[in-house]
Write a protein that holds these residues in place. Structure first.
Motif, PDB file in Angstrom:
ATOM      1  N   PHE A  21       0.723  -1.161  -0.049  1.00 46.62           N
ATOM      2  CA  PHE A  21       0.022  -0.159  -0.001  1.00 46.62           C
ATOM      3  C   PHE A  21       0.705   1.347  -0.140  1.00 46.62           C
ATOM      4  N   ILE A  22       1.772   1.409   0.716  1.00 50.97           N
ATOM      5  CA  ILE A  22       2.819   2.351   0.805  1.00 50.97           C
ATOM      6  C   ILE A  22       3.474   2.564  -0.345  1.00 50.97           C
ATOM      7  N   VAL A  97      -1.720  11.213   8.387  1.00 54.52           N
ATOM      8  CA  VAL A  97      -0.539  12.148   8.322  1.00 54.52           C
ATOM      9  C   VAL A  97       0.611  11.377   7.687  1.00 54.52           C
ATOM     10  N   ILE A  98       0.964  10.253   7.878  1.00 49.18           N
ATOM     11  CA  ILE A  98       1.811   9.373   7.639  1.00 49.18           C
ATOM     12  C   ILE A  98       1.792   9.114   5.903  1.00 49.18           C
ATOM     13  N   THR A  99       0.532   8.802   5.517  1.00 49.82           N
ATOM     14  CA  THR A  99       0.278   8.341   4.204  1.00 49.82           C
ATOM     15  C   THR A  99       0.241   9.747   3.325  1.00 49.82           C
ATOM     16  N   VAL A 100      -0.194  10.853   3.856  1.00 45.81           N
ATOM     17  CA  VAL A 100      -0.036  12.177   3.140  1.00 45.81           C
ATOM     18  C   VAL A 100       1.453  12.492   2.906  1.00 45.81           C
ATOM     19  N   LEU A 101       2.239  12.395   3.933  1.00 47.12           N
ATOM     20  CA  LEU A 101       3.797  12.865   3.805  1.00 47.12           C
ATOM     21  C   LEU A 101       4.319  12.039   2.905  1.00 47.12           C
ATOM     22  N   LEU A 102       4.073  10.729   2.689  1.00 49.39           N
ATOM     23  CA  LEU A 102       4.689   9.789   1.731  1.00 49.39           C
ATOM     24  C   LEU A 102       4.225  10.241   0.431  1.00 49.39           C
ATOM     25  N   PHE A 103       2.887  10.411  -0.027  1.00 50.26           N
ATOM     26  CA  PHE A 103       2.383  10.773  -0.895  1.00 50.26           C
ATOM     27  C   PHE A 103       3.026  11.951  -1.533  1.00 50.26           C
ATOM     28  N   ILE A 104       3.174  12.832  -0.729  1.00 50.33           N
ATOM     29  CA  ILE A 104       3.928  14.386  -1.087  1.00 50.33           C
ATOM     30  C   ILE A 104       5.239  14.141  -1.311  1.00 50.33           C
ATOM     31  N   LYS A 105       5.947  12.950  -0.725  1.00 50.50           N
ATOM     32  CA  LYS A 105       7.300  12.989  -1.085  1.00 50.50           C
ATOM     33  C   LYS A 105       7.467  12.335  -2.530  1.00 50.50           C
ATOM     34  N   GLY A 106       6.580  11.544  -3.090  1.00 48.84           N
ATOM     35  CA  GLY A 106       6.369  11.027  -4.126  1.00 48.84           C
ATOM     36  C   GLY A 106       6.136  12.162  -5.215  1.00 48.84           C
ATOM     37  N   LEU A 107       5.072  12.941  -4.708  1.00 48.05           N
ATOM     38  CA  LEU A 107       4.587  14.107  -5.750  1.00 48.05           C
ATOM     39  C   LEU A 107       5.665  15.008  -6.191  1.00 48.05           C
ATOM     40  N   VAL A 108       6.667  15.485  -5.029  1.00 52.53           N
ATOM     41  CA  VAL A 108       7.577  16.404  -5.126  1.00 52.53           C
ATOM     42  C   VAL A 108       8.837  15.769  -6.159  1.00 52.53           C
ATOM     43  N   LEU A 109       8.935  14.288  -5.950  1.00 51.26           N
ATOM     44  CA  LEU A 109       9.935  13.471  -6.760  1.00 51.26           C
ATOM     45  C   LEU A 109       9.419  13.644  -8.321  1.00 51.26           C
ATOM     46  N   GLY A 110       8.216  13.147  -8.623  1.00 49.29           N
ATOM     47  CA  GLY A 110       7.630  13.131  -9.771  1.00 49.29           C
ATOM     48  C   GLY A 110       7.571  14.648 -10.424  1.00 49.29           C
ATOM     49  N   PHE A 111       7.120  15.534  -9.608  1.00 50.69           N
ATOM     50  CA  PHE A 111       7.478  16.911 -10.256  1.00 50.69           C
ATOM     51  C   PHE A 111       8.673  17.625 -10.744  1.00 50.69           C
ATOM     52  N   LEU A 137      18.143   6.411  -4.510  1.00 51.79           N
ATOM     53  CA  LEU A 137      18.251   4.891  -4.601  1.00 51.79           C
ATOM     54  C   LEU A 137      18.160   4.268  -3.251  1.00 51.79           C
ATOM     55  N   ILE A 138      18.845   5.287  -2.408  1.00 52.66           N
ATOM     56  CA  ILE A 138      19.023   4.835  -0.879  1.00 52.66           C
ATOM     57  C   ILE A 138      17.530   5.417  -0.104  1.00 52.66           C
ATOM     58  N   ILE A 139      17.523   6.635  -0.284  1.00 49.71           N
ATOM     59  CA  ILE A 139      16.558   7.450   0.348  1.00 49.71           C
ATOM     60  C   ILE A 139      15.117   6.879   0.298  1.00 49.71           C
ATOM     61  N   ILE A 140      14.572   6.751  -0.769  1.00 43.35           N
ATOM     62  CA  ILE A 140      13.335   6.111  -1.213  1.00 43.35           C
ATOM     63  C   ILE A 140      13.122   4.738  -0.351  1.00 43.35           C
ATOM     64  N   PRO A 141      13.883   3.940  -0.642  1.00 44.27           N
ATOM     65  CA  PRO A 141      13.589   2.417   0.193  1.00 44.27           C
ATOM     66  C   PRO A 141      13.278   2.729   1.601  1.00 44.27           C
ATOM     67  N   VAL A 142      14.148   3.578   2.174  1.00 40.00           N
ATOM     68  CA  VAL A 142      14.395   3.888   3.752  1.00 40.00           C
ATOM     69  C   VAL A 142      13.106   4.835   3.971  1.00 40.00           C
ATOM     70  N   TYR A 143      12.786   5.828   3.376  1.00 42.27           N
ATOM     71  CA  TYR A 143      11.609   6.513   3.766  1.00 42.27           C
ATOM     72  C   TYR A 143      10.097   5.356   3.603  1.00 42.27           C
ATOM     73  N   LEU A 144      10.059   4.703   2.601  1.00 42.23           N
ATOM     74  CA  LEU A 144       8.919   3.853   2.342  1.00 42.23           C
ATOM     75  C   LEU A 144       9.016   2.709   3.558  1.00 42.23           C
ATOM     76  N   ALA A 150       6.173   2.878  10.646  1.00 47.39           N
ATOM     77  CA  ALA A 150       5.050   3.941  11.448  1.00 47.39           C
ATOM     78  C   ALA A 150       3.686   3.487  11.713  1.00 47.39           C
ATOM     79  N   LEU A 151       3.326   3.234  10.155  1.00 44.88           N
ATOM     80  CA  LEU A 151       1.801   2.738  10.010  1.00 44.88           C
ATOM     81  C   LEU A 151       1.517   1.509  10.679  1.00 44.88           C
ATOM     82  N   ILE A 152       2.163   0.216  10.608  1.00 42.80           N
ATOM     83  CA  ILE A 152       2.110  -0.692  11.337  1.00 42.80           C
ATOM     84  C   ILE A 152       2.089  -0.512  12.846  1.00 42.80           C
ATOM     85  N   PHE A 153       2.971   0.335  13.391  1.00 39.87           N
ATOM     86  CA  PHE A 153       2.707   0.546  14.789  1.00 39.87           C
ATOM     87  C   PHE A 153       1.727   1.292  15.341  1.00 39.87           C
TER      88      PHE A 153
END
Length: 212
Positions: A21-22, A97-111, A137-144, A150-153
């Motif tokens: 999902f993430i 908020v976790i889901t929004v932050l990760l969506f925005i992270k992808g949005l910024v990269l795509g833009f 290549l390092i940052i994206i897997p770590v943040y995901l 965070a979502l699981i906990f």
């Protein structure tokens, strides 16, 4: 140690749907970011590209900020972002908020990549490759992974609070949760080194080649 690795493996397998999902959410952010680029009108693109070109020319003509300062800024950014994800994970209301932050992270990269390619073609792709790709290549897997943990906990806390039949040792889970975040933070230190001392140096060479 072997037992700890086996427990982590079991956790990943049992929560694979959250990891998927993430990943899909992040991918949707990238696609949405690229769509935003295409939806901008000509004037908006030209205004934004004017400032971007000025930045590139300035980078090409001057040595820029010291590497130590850039590394410090990069590390500080990652620490703040990871701390935010960590704190959201130990709060019940942190899940959206976790889901929004990760969506925005992808949005910024795509833009970012989409805009460079849209305005500069192959040169934009080259700049994206040398300045964005290596550390991400390092940052994206770590943040995901961090977002998934965070979502699981946070979901585990919800189950403890609202489903009385579920009883899990929270303190043990929190210690493991904290340890995993610490390990991910250490990996991000490596990404900061790659970003500042490798990507930034290559970007400076590419920009000098383009603008001098």
């Amino acid at each position: 140690m072997h037992q700890g690795m086996r427990m982590v493996k079991n956790d990943v397998q049992s929560h694979m749907n959250i990891f998927v999902f993430i990943f899909v959410l992040f991918l949707m952010g990238i696609i949405f970011g690229a769509v935003i680029v295409n939806s901008m009108n000509f004037v908006q693109k030209q205004d934004l590209f004017f400032y971007l070109k000025q930045f590139f020319e300035q980078q090409a003509s001057s040595p820029g900020t010291g590497k130590a300062v850039l590394w410090k800024d990069s590390v500080l950014y990652h620490v703040k972002y990871m701390l935010l994800l960590f704190l959201l994970g130990i709060s019940v209301i942190g899940m959206p908020v976790i889901t929004v932050l990760l969506f925005i992270k992808g949005l910024v990269l795509g833009f970012s990549v989409g805009f460079l390619v849209n305005q500069m073609g192959w040169y934009g792709l080259l700049i994206s490759t040398v300045s964005i790709a290596p550390q991400n290549l390092i940052i994206i897997p770590v943040y995901l992974i961090a977002g998934s943990l965070a979502l699981i906990f946070s979901l585990t806390l919800c189950k403890q609070l609202f489903i009385r039949r579920v009883h899990q040792p929270l303190m043990k889970g929190f210690v493991r949760y904290s340890g995993l975040f610490g390990a991910l933070m250490a990996v991000l230190m490596v990404s900061s080194v790659v970003e500042v001392f490798i990507s930034n140096s290559i970007l400076e060479l590419v920009l000098k080649w383009l603008y001098e």
